[in-house]
Design a protein around this motif. Sequence first.
Motif, PDB file in Angstrom:
ATOM      1  N   ASP A  21      50.478 -86.034 -64.549  1.00 15.49           N
ATOM      2  CA  ASP A  21      51.425 -85.023 -64.046  1.00 15.49           C
ATOM      3  C   ASP A  21      50.483 -84.870 -62.475  1.00 15.49           C
ATOM      4  O   ASP A  21      48.982 -85.283 -62.217  1.00 15.49           O
ATOM      5  CB  ASP A  21      50.819 -84.126 -65.110  1.00 15.49           C
ATOM      6  N   HIS A  22      51.292 -83.531 -61.323  1.00 15.75           N
ATOM      7  CA  HIS A  22      50.810 -83.241 -60.550  1.00 15.75           C
ATOM      8  C   HIS A  22      50.714 -81.809 -60.412  1.00 15.75           C
ATOM      9  O   HIS A  22      50.600 -81.097 -59.244  1.00 15.75           O
ATOM     10  CB  HIS A  22      51.243 -84.355 -59.033  1.00 15.75           C
ATOM     11  N   HIS A  23      50.819 -81.415 -61.820  1.00 11.45           N
ATOM     12  CA  HIS A  23      50.578 -79.150 -61.821  1.00 11.45           C
ATOM     13  C   HIS A  23      49.005 -79.264 -62.210  1.00 11.45           C
ATOM     14  O   HIS A  23      48.725 -79.412 -62.711  1.00 11.45           O
ATOM     15  CB  HIS A  23      51.742 -79.056 -63.226  1.00 11.45           C
ATOM     16  N   HIS A  24      49.401 -78.382 -61.191  1.00 12.35           N
ATOM     17  CA  HIS A  24      47.944 -76.664 -61.657  1.00 12.35           C
ATOM     18  C   HIS A  24      47.852 -76.774 -62.311  1.00 12.35           C
ATOM     19  O   HIS A  24      49.102 -76.551 -62.718  1.00 12.35           O
ATOM     20  CB  HIS A  24      48.331 -75.926 -60.201  1.00 12.35           C
ATOM     21  N   GLY A  38      65.244 -83.671 -60.814  1.00 20.83           N
ATOM     22  CA  GLY A  38      64.606 -85.301 -60.033  1.00 20.83           C
ATOM     23  C   GLY A  38      63.211 -85.965 -60.144  1.00 20.83           C
ATOM     24  O   GLY A  38      63.086 -86.761 -59.747  1.00 20.83           O
ATOM     25  N   ASP A  39      62.188 -84.679 -60.153  1.00 20.44           N
ATOM     26  CA  ASP A  39      61.108 -85.992 -60.564  1.00 20.44           C
ATOM     27  C   ASP A  39      60.865 -86.279 -62.028  1.00 20.44           C
ATOM     28  O   ASP A  39      60.880 -87.428 -62.000  1.00 20.44           O
ATOM     29  CB  ASP A  39      60.513 -84.937 -60.032  1.00 20.44           C
ATOM     30  N   ALA A  40      61.582 -85.401 -62.846  1.00 20.04           N
ATOM     31  CA  ALA A  40      61.388 -86.014 -64.669  1.00 20.04           C
ATOM     32  C   ALA A  40      62.043 -87.098 -64.345  1.00 20.04           C
ATOM     33  O   ALA A  40      61.689 -87.986 -65.078  1.00 20.04           O
ATOM     34  CB  ALA A  40      62.237 -85.183 -64.766  1.00 20.04           C
ATOM     35  N   SER A  61      55.059 -85.155 -56.504  1.00 16.74           N
ATOM     36  CA  SER A  61      55.702 -85.805 -57.375  1.00 16.74           C
ATOM     37  C   SER A  61      54.979 -87.024 -58.610  1.00 16.74           C
ATOM     38  O   SER A  61      53.603 -87.305 -57.748  1.00 16.74           O
ATOM     39  CB  SER A  61      57.072 -86.205 -56.590  1.00 16.74           C
ATOM     40  N   ALA A  62      56.143 -86.131 -60.046  1.00 18.10           N
ATOM     41  CA  ALA A  62      55.081 -87.376 -60.476  1.00 18.10           C
ATOM     42  C   ALA A  62      55.409 -88.984 -60.571  1.00 18.10           C
ATOM     43  O   ALA A  62      54.839 -90.453 -60.652  1.00 18.10           O
ATOM     44  CB  ALA A  62      55.898 -87.070 -62.157  1.00 18.10           C
ATOM     45  N   GLY A  63      56.257 -89.382 -59.668  1.00 17.70           N
ATOM     46  CA  GLY A  63      57.318 -90.160 -59.056  1.00 17.70           C
ATOM     47  C   GLY A  63      56.348 -90.644 -57.685  1.00 17.70           C
ATOM     48  O   GLY A  63      56.224 -91.781 -58.148  1.00 17.70           O
ATOM     49  N   LEU A  93      55.373 -87.589 -68.253  1.00 18.15           N
ATOM     50  CA  LEU A  93      55.457 -87.695 -66.945  1.00 18.15           C
ATOM     51  C   LEU A  93      55.875 -85.947 -66.428  1.00 18.15           C
ATOM     52  O   LEU A  93      57.002 -85.438 -66.621  1.00 18.15           O
ATOM     53  CB  LEU A  93      55.812 -88.733 -65.914  1.00 18.15           C
ATOM     54  N   ASP A  94      55.303 -85.830 -65.094  1.00 18.34           N
ATOM     55  CA  ASP A  94      55.597 -84.337 -64.741  1.00 18.34           C
ATOM     56  C   ASP A  94      55.766 -83.373 -65.529  1.00 18.34           C
ATOM     57  O   ASP A  94      56.842 -82.430 -65.592  1.00 18.34           O
ATOM     58  CB  ASP A  94      56.835 -84.895 -64.333  1.00 18.34           C
ATOM     59  N   CYS A  95      54.685 -83.441 -66.808  1.00 17.21           N
ATOM     60  CA  CYS A  95      54.776 -82.209 -68.173  1.00 17.21           C
ATOM     61  C   CYS A  95      53.404 -81.272 -67.687  1.00 17.21           C
ATOM     62  O   CYS A  95      52.192 -81.716 -68.273  1.00 17.21           O
ATOM     63  CB  CYS A  95      54.669 -82.942 -69.550  1.00 17.21           C
ATOM     64  N   SER A 141      62.744 -84.639 -54.761  1.00 19.12           N
ATOM     65  CA  SER A 141      63.334 -83.438 -55.106  1.00 19.12           C
ATOM     66  C   SER A 141      61.843 -82.670 -55.408  1.00 19.12           C
ATOM     67  O   SER A 141      62.420 -81.612 -55.191  1.00 19.12           O
ATOM     68  CB  SER A 141      63.512 -83.806 -56.924  1.00 19.12           C
ATOM     69  N   ASP A 142      60.837 -83.272 -55.491  1.00 16.63           N
ATOM     70  CA  ASP A 142      59.630 -82.076 -54.906  1.00 16.63           C
ATOM     71  C   ASP A 142      58.926 -81.677 -53.823  1.00 16.63           C
ATOM     72  O   ASP A 142      58.393 -80.599 -53.716  1.00 16.63           O
ATOM     73  CB  ASP A 142      58.797 -82.968 -55.912  1.00 16.63           C
ATOM     74  N   THR A 143      59.568 -82.333 -52.506  1.00 19.20           N
ATOM     75  CA  THR A 143      59.401 -81.959 -51.015  1.00 19.20           C
ATOM     76  C   THR A 143      60.407 -81.452 -50.746  1.00 19.20           C
ATOM     77  O   THR A 143      59.882 -81.087 -49.669  1.00 19.20           O
ATOM     78  CB  THR A 143      59.035 -83.208 -51.148  1.00 19.20           C
TER      79      THR A 143
HETATM   80 MN    MN Z   1      57.275 -82.332 -60.452  1.00 18.53          MN
END
Ligand code: MN
Length: 320
Positions: free
Chosen positions: A108-111, A28-30, A128-130, A84-86, A158-160
């Motif tokens: 992006d928001h990934h560790h 959903g975030d993607a 989220s990327a959104g 986005l979100d990668c 989606s991400d929360t």
């Molecule tokens: Mn995400």
Amino acid sequence: MIQKISEIEQIIRTHDEFLITSHENPDGDAVGSMASMGYLLKAMGKKFSIYNASRIPDKFQWVKMPCPVDNQYFPGSHSWIIALDCGDLKRTGEKLAAEAIEPIINIDHHHGNPGFGQINWVSTHYSSAGEMVARLADRLDIRINGHLAEGIYLAMVSDTGFFSFGNTSPEVLELAAKLIRNGINPGLINAKILNQWSVERLHLHGLAMQQAIFYLNGRIGLIWVTREMLERTGASSEDCEGLVNTLRNVKSVEVAISLREEDAKRVKFSLRSTGRINVQRMAAEFDGGGHKNASGGIIYADMKNARTMIKEVVSRHLQA
Ligand code: MN
Ligand code: 5GP
């Protein structure tokens, strides 16, 4: 961070012909962040295309995209790529990762994102990327309503986990409030997002849950889906999504593991935890990634060995 977002703002203002992309097997975030980034560029009067290595899953067919989503990447046909979100360039799919010529804006928001772009706006502070696209829209003075708002809402819920996970910050709830003020109807959109199950999916979840096994006095829960189980129920591999969250609902479970057989030598895994238990570090042992409480990756083994391997890694971390 202010510096990164203003660099992106400048690039968007002064360039045209963007290629928006996100990770394969989009969640959903993607999907939401690709859509809302498209509407943002449209509002700026920019030309853009959207590319994804996978087709958009059926359950997101209701999402109004700002243009058709291409499944083919032609190197060099745009001025900038916006990823986005990668968490990693490989997540965009093999083709783009190997052949991209254009400079990349990595949002992006990934560790553990290695900063694969020419411009890297990467912060685990965002849900989220959104949410990041919404911050960018604010900087560019673009009103967040209509389909742009829907994309951001889809990405955030989606991400929360519909505002239930630890990444539900005050900023997330303030942004959600703004989206609702600007016309989003949460009752209607939540129903569109959630009520997408097929009967086949229901049967697959029933079958998989019956077989769930537990280790370490129930602290580890493991659920798995083989190709044979998909065939038997008529479900698709997308239908495995959510199994891992249900498993985490078991009171004793500290780490929930789900495994999906892709082929005889490849198993996709998902890990979920709550609070201070860091499953991103466990996923990293298999070259996977994600977030502290939600991570995933691939194990190159058959299902039986994959089960043993992941169980051992998770046990070791929990007992350390
Ligand atoms: Mn995400
Ligand atoms: P899921 O278990 O829902 O597929 O993914 C959970 C989280 O782990 C997501 O944030 C996703 O980005 C990350 N993730 C899933 N699969 C992979 C993978 O193969 N590599 C990396 N680096 N991250 C992954």
